[in-house]
Write a protein that holds these residues in place. Structure first.
Motif, PDB file in Angstrom:
ATOM      1  N   GLY A 100      18.882  87.240  80.433  1.00  0.00           N
ATOM      2  CA  GLY A 100      19.381  88.607  80.561  1.00  0.00           C
ATOM      3  C   GLY A 100      18.628  89.575  79.666  1.00  0.00           C
ATOM      4  N   THR A 101      18.308  89.140  78.439  1.00  0.00           N
ATOM      5  CA  THR A 101      17.535  89.975  77.521  1.00  0.00           C
ATOM      6  C   THR A 101      16.145  90.246  78.073  1.00  0.00           C
ATOM      7  N   MET A 102      15.534  89.235  78.666  1.00  0.00           N
ATOM      8  CA  MET A 102      14.222  89.417  79.282  1.00  0.00           C
ATOM      9  C   MET A 102      14.290  90.433  80.420  1.00  0.00           C
ATOM     10  N   MET A 103      15.345  90.365  81.229  1.00  0.00           N
ATOM     11  CA  MET A 103      15.499  91.297  82.349  1.00  0.00           C
ATOM     12  C   MET A 103      15.687  92.735  81.858  1.00  0.00           C
ATOM     13  N   VAL A 104      16.497  92.897  80.807  1.00  0.00           N
ATOM     14  CA  VAL A 104      16.679  94.227  80.228  1.00  0.00           C
ATOM     15  C   VAL A 104      15.361  94.756  79.693  1.00  0.00           C
ATOM     16  N   ASP A 105      14.616  93.900  78.998  1.00  0.00           N
ATOM     17  CA  ASP A 105      13.303  94.252  78.464  1.00  0.00           C
ATOM     18  C   ASP A 105      12.365  94.664  79.593  1.00  0.00           C
ATOM     19  N   LEU A 106      12.350  93.888  80.658  1.00  0.00           N
ATOM     20  CA  LEU A 106      11.468  94.159  81.796  1.00  0.00           C
ATOM     21  C   LEU A 106      11.844  95.445  82.516  1.00  0.00           C
ATOM     22  N   LEU A 107      13.140  95.617  82.802  1.00  0.00           N
ATOM     23  CA  LEU A 107      13.599  96.801  83.521  1.00  0.00           C
ATOM     24  C   LEU A 107      13.371  98.073  82.710  1.00  0.00           C
ATOM     25  N   THR A 122       2.682 105.429  74.609  1.00  0.00           N
ATOM     26  CA  THR A 122       4.064 105.858  74.868  1.00  0.00           C
ATOM     27  C   THR A 122       4.910 104.703  75.359  1.00  0.00           C
ATOM     28  N   LEU A 123       4.332 103.892  76.240  1.00  0.00           N
ATOM     29  CA  LEU A 123       5.060 102.736  76.779  1.00  0.00           C
ATOM     30  C   LEU A 123       5.384 101.746  75.674  1.00  0.00           C
ATOM     31  N   ASP A 124       4.436 101.520  74.764  1.00  0.00           N
ATOM     32  CA  ASP A 124       4.655 100.596  73.655  1.00  0.00           C
ATOM     33  C   ASP A 124       5.768 101.106  72.747  1.00  0.00           C
ATOM     34  N   LEU A 125       5.774 102.413  72.488  1.00  0.00           N
ATOM     35  CA  LEU A 125       6.809 102.998  71.644  1.00  0.00           C
ATOM     36  C   LEU A 125       8.179 102.875  72.297  1.00  0.00           C
ATOM     37  N   SER A 126       8.246 103.148  73.605  1.00  0.00           N
ATOM     38  CA  SER A 126       9.521 103.050  74.325  1.00  0.00           C
ATOM     39  C   SER A 126      10.040 101.615  74.308  1.00  0.00           C
ATOM     40  N   ARG A 127       9.143 100.660  74.475  1.00  0.00           N
ATOM     41  CA  ARG A 127       9.548  99.259  74.484  1.00  0.00           C
ATOM     42  C   ARG A 127      10.059  98.827  73.115  1.00  0.00           C
ATOM     43  N   ARG A 128       9.429  99.316  72.067  1.00  0.00           N
ATOM     44  CA  ARG A 128       9.875  98.968  70.718  1.00  0.00           C
ATOM     45  C   ARG A 128      11.265  99.536  70.429  1.00  0.00           C
ATOM     46  N   ARG A 129      11.568 100.671  71.032  1.00  0.00           N
ATOM     47  CA  ARG A 129      12.902 101.245  70.857  1.00  0.00           C
ATOM     48  C   ARG A 129      13.951 100.384  71.554  1.00  0.00           C
ATOM     49  N   VAL A 130      13.601  99.889  72.731  1.00  0.00           N
ATOM     50  CA  VAL A 130      14.510  98.988  73.435  1.00  0.00           C
ATOM     51  C   VAL A 130      14.706  97.714  72.621  1.00  0.00           C
ATOM     52  N   ILE A 131      13.608  97.177  72.085  1.00  0.00           N
ATOM     53  CA  ILE A 131      13.667  95.944  71.293  1.00  0.00           C
ATOM     54  C   ILE A 131      14.588  96.111  70.093  1.00  0.00           C
ATOM     55  N   SER A 132      14.451  97.208  69.372  1.00  0.00           N
ATOM     56  CA  SER A 132      15.248  97.411  68.164  1.00  0.00           C
ATOM     57  C   SER A 132      16.734  97.503  68.485  1.00  0.00           C
ATOM     58  N   LEU A 169      18.766  86.519  70.025  1.00  0.00           N
ATOM     59  CA  LEU A 169      17.928  86.478  68.824  1.00  0.00           C
ATOM     60  C   LEU A 169      16.723  85.553  68.994  1.00  0.00           C
ATOM     61  N   ILE A 170      16.918  84.421  69.651  1.00  0.00           N
ATOM     62  CA  ILE A 170      15.805  83.492  69.870  1.00  0.00           C
ATOM     63  C   ILE A 170      14.734  84.136  70.759  1.00  0.00           C
ATOM     64  N   TYR A 171      15.186  84.783  71.838  1.00  0.00           N
ATOM     65  CA  TYR A 171      14.220  85.455  72.721  1.00  0.00           C
ATOM     66  C   TYR A 171      13.484  86.560  71.965  1.00  0.00           C
ATOM     67  N   MET A 172      14.239  87.399  71.245  1.00  0.00           N
ATOM     68  CA  MET A 172      13.623  88.530  70.545  1.00  0.00           C
ATOM     69  C   MET A 172      12.624  88.045  69.491  1.00  0.00           C
ATOM     70  N   ALA A 173      12.994  86.991  68.756  1.00  0.00           N
ATOM     71  CA  ALA A 173      12.113  86.493  67.702  1.00  0.00           C
ATOM     72  C   ALA A 173      10.820  85.926  68.271  1.00  0.00           C
ATOM     73  N   LEU A 174      10.931  85.123  69.327  1.00  0.00           N
ATOM     74  CA  LEU A 174       9.746  84.461  69.883  1.00  0.00           C
ATOM     75  C   LEU A 174       8.864  85.405  70.676  1.00  0.00           C
ATOM     76  N   VAL A 175       9.480  86.218  71.532  1.00  0.00           N
ATOM     77  CA  VAL A 175       8.705  87.047  72.472  1.00  0.00           C
ATOM     78  C   VAL A 175       8.339  88.400  71.891  1.00  0.00           C
ATOM     79  N   ASP A 176       9.337  89.141  71.429  1.00  0.00           N
ATOM     80  CA  ASP A 176       9.101  90.524  71.036  1.00  0.00           C
ATOM     81  C   ASP A 176       8.605  90.682  69.610  1.00  0.00           C
ATOM     82  N   LEU A 177       8.850  89.711  68.750  1.00  0.00           N
ATOM     83  CA  LEU A 177       8.390  89.825  67.367  1.00  0.00           C
ATOM     84  C   LEU A 177       7.165  88.961  67.101  1.00  0.00           C
ATOM     85  N   LEU A 178       7.291  87.656  67.336  1.00  0.00           N
ATOM     86  CA  LEU A 178       6.189  86.755  66.993  1.00  0.00           C
ATOM     87  C   LEU A 178       5.022  86.848  67.965  1.00  0.00           C
TER      88      LEU A 178
END
Length: 354
Positions: free
Chosen positions: A128-135, A192-202, A308-317
């Motif tokens: 679900g987190t991946m889908m939110v990130d993707l959408l 801009t896309l990178d900034l928007s994605r980082r806002r979603v991640i946070s 948290l596992i998804y965010m740590a592995l994909v969006d952070l590491l």
């Protein structure tokens, strides 16, 4: 942003209602001392609030302290350490607790004893987190491209109608201009896309941390055993400090306005203390071994673990370790790996007490 805050507030008030129920599984009535337990709870609120505030503020202070600026290598090392903390929180702290809750002998054998629901919920929340990130990423990309496309078309039309003669030369120049414009659009759009994605991640990361923090706070606040609370005070203090550093790094990179940054930082700092206060308030009706509490805590913990596992592995590491900056600097790469292992190791060690 307002919707996210509203959901967090709703969660804070909804959770105590869900977990308040009569105990149907025998509890250990030994080691209870309300007066002494209250003293430790007051200390816990103060120390956890301070640690959380310091932890989340360290990366955000990058605007003031050059060493903590997102472009500095020190910031990369802090992020690697924090990512290790968040990863260990998901794997070592939250997920085992979820399995313990949903496989408790206080729950009916069917269906809770016949299937690993904690693993299922963690998997669903990660997907679900991946889908939110993707959408969210897709939405921001389309919105940005739609906004930027019109000025380029109008410039081309001006170039085409501005010269009546020399059609071949004008066409060549216009084509060159269009290609140059596309490069600029690609660069600006990517940023801009990178900034928007980082806002979603946070925001998603804070939501995952919030779920776990409230449950920890409620459990600690409802406990009346000094022997249980005493080791939790120190462990949860470091827990909030490290998690705050991870969240603060994401908030700093998202470049929110001062007001939104302050709201997210304050909300994180207050979550566990508020949970402790709620737990203290419902201590007369709350039971950690009641079926309702076990199911609610198990589901929310497994959901938080997946996030948290998804965010740590994909969006952070993955985002940092696979970047060209990290790959082109062996020293930075080695240092980041060391800090990653250090963060994961320190947080895993805290699982002995919390």
């Amino acid at each position: 942003m307002n919707k996210v805050v509203a959901f967090k507030l709703l969660f804070l008030f909804l959770l105590p209602i869900l977990v308040s129920s009569e105990c149907t599984c025998d509890e250990d009535a030994n080691d209870r001392n309300k007066t002494e337990a209250l003293k430790y709870k007051v200390v816990a609120v103060a120390s956890i609030l301070l640690a959380g505030g310091i932890g989340v503020s360290i990366p955000i202070l990058g605007k003031i302290i050059p060493a903590f600026h997102p472009e500095n290598n020190v910031f990369f090392l802090i992020k690697a350490f924090a990512a290790g903390v968040i990863l260990a929180t998901g794997f070592v702290h939250i997920l085992p607790d979820a399995f313990d809750s949903l496989s408790s002998p206080c729950l009916p054998e069917k269906p809770w004893g016949d299937f690993p629901f904690a693993g299922l919920m963690a998997m669903i929340s990660a997907i679900g987190t991946m889908m939110v990130d993707l959408l969210a990423t897709s939405f921001y990309r389309k919105a940005h491209l739609t906004t930027k496309q019109k000025p380029i078309n109008s410039d081309e039309e001006k170039g085409g109608h501005g010269h009546g003669h020399g059609h071949v030369d004008v066409h060549t120049h216009s084509t060159h201009g269009h290609a140059h414009g596309s490069v600029l659009l690609s660069s600006e759009g990517s940023e801009t896309l990178d900034l928007s994605r980082r806002r979603v991640i946070s925001q998603v990361l804070e939501l995952g941390i919030l779920v776990h923090s409230v449950i920890i706070g409620v459990s600690l606040g409802a406990s009346e055993s000094p022997k249980t609370i005493k080791p939790l005070v120190a462990a949860l203090t470091f827990h909030q400090l490290f998690e705050g550093m991870g969240l603060g790094g994401c908030i700093s990179e998202a470049r929110f306005k001062v007001k939104k940054t302050a709201i997210m930082a304050i909300f994180f700092s207050l979550t566990t203390p508020i949970g402790i206060a709620i737990g203290f308030g419902i201590s007369t009706v709350y039971s950690e071994t009641s079926p309702t509490a076990l199911i609610v805590e198990g589901i929310f913990n497994s959901t938080a673990a997946g996030i948290l596992i998804y965010m740590a592995l994909v969006d952070l590491l993955a985002a940092d370790f696979m970047s060209s900056r990290m790959q082109d600097s062996p020293k930075l790469l080695i240092g980041a790996n060391i800090f990653l292992l250090l963060g994961a190791g320190c947080m895993s060690l805290l699982a002995k007490w919390a």
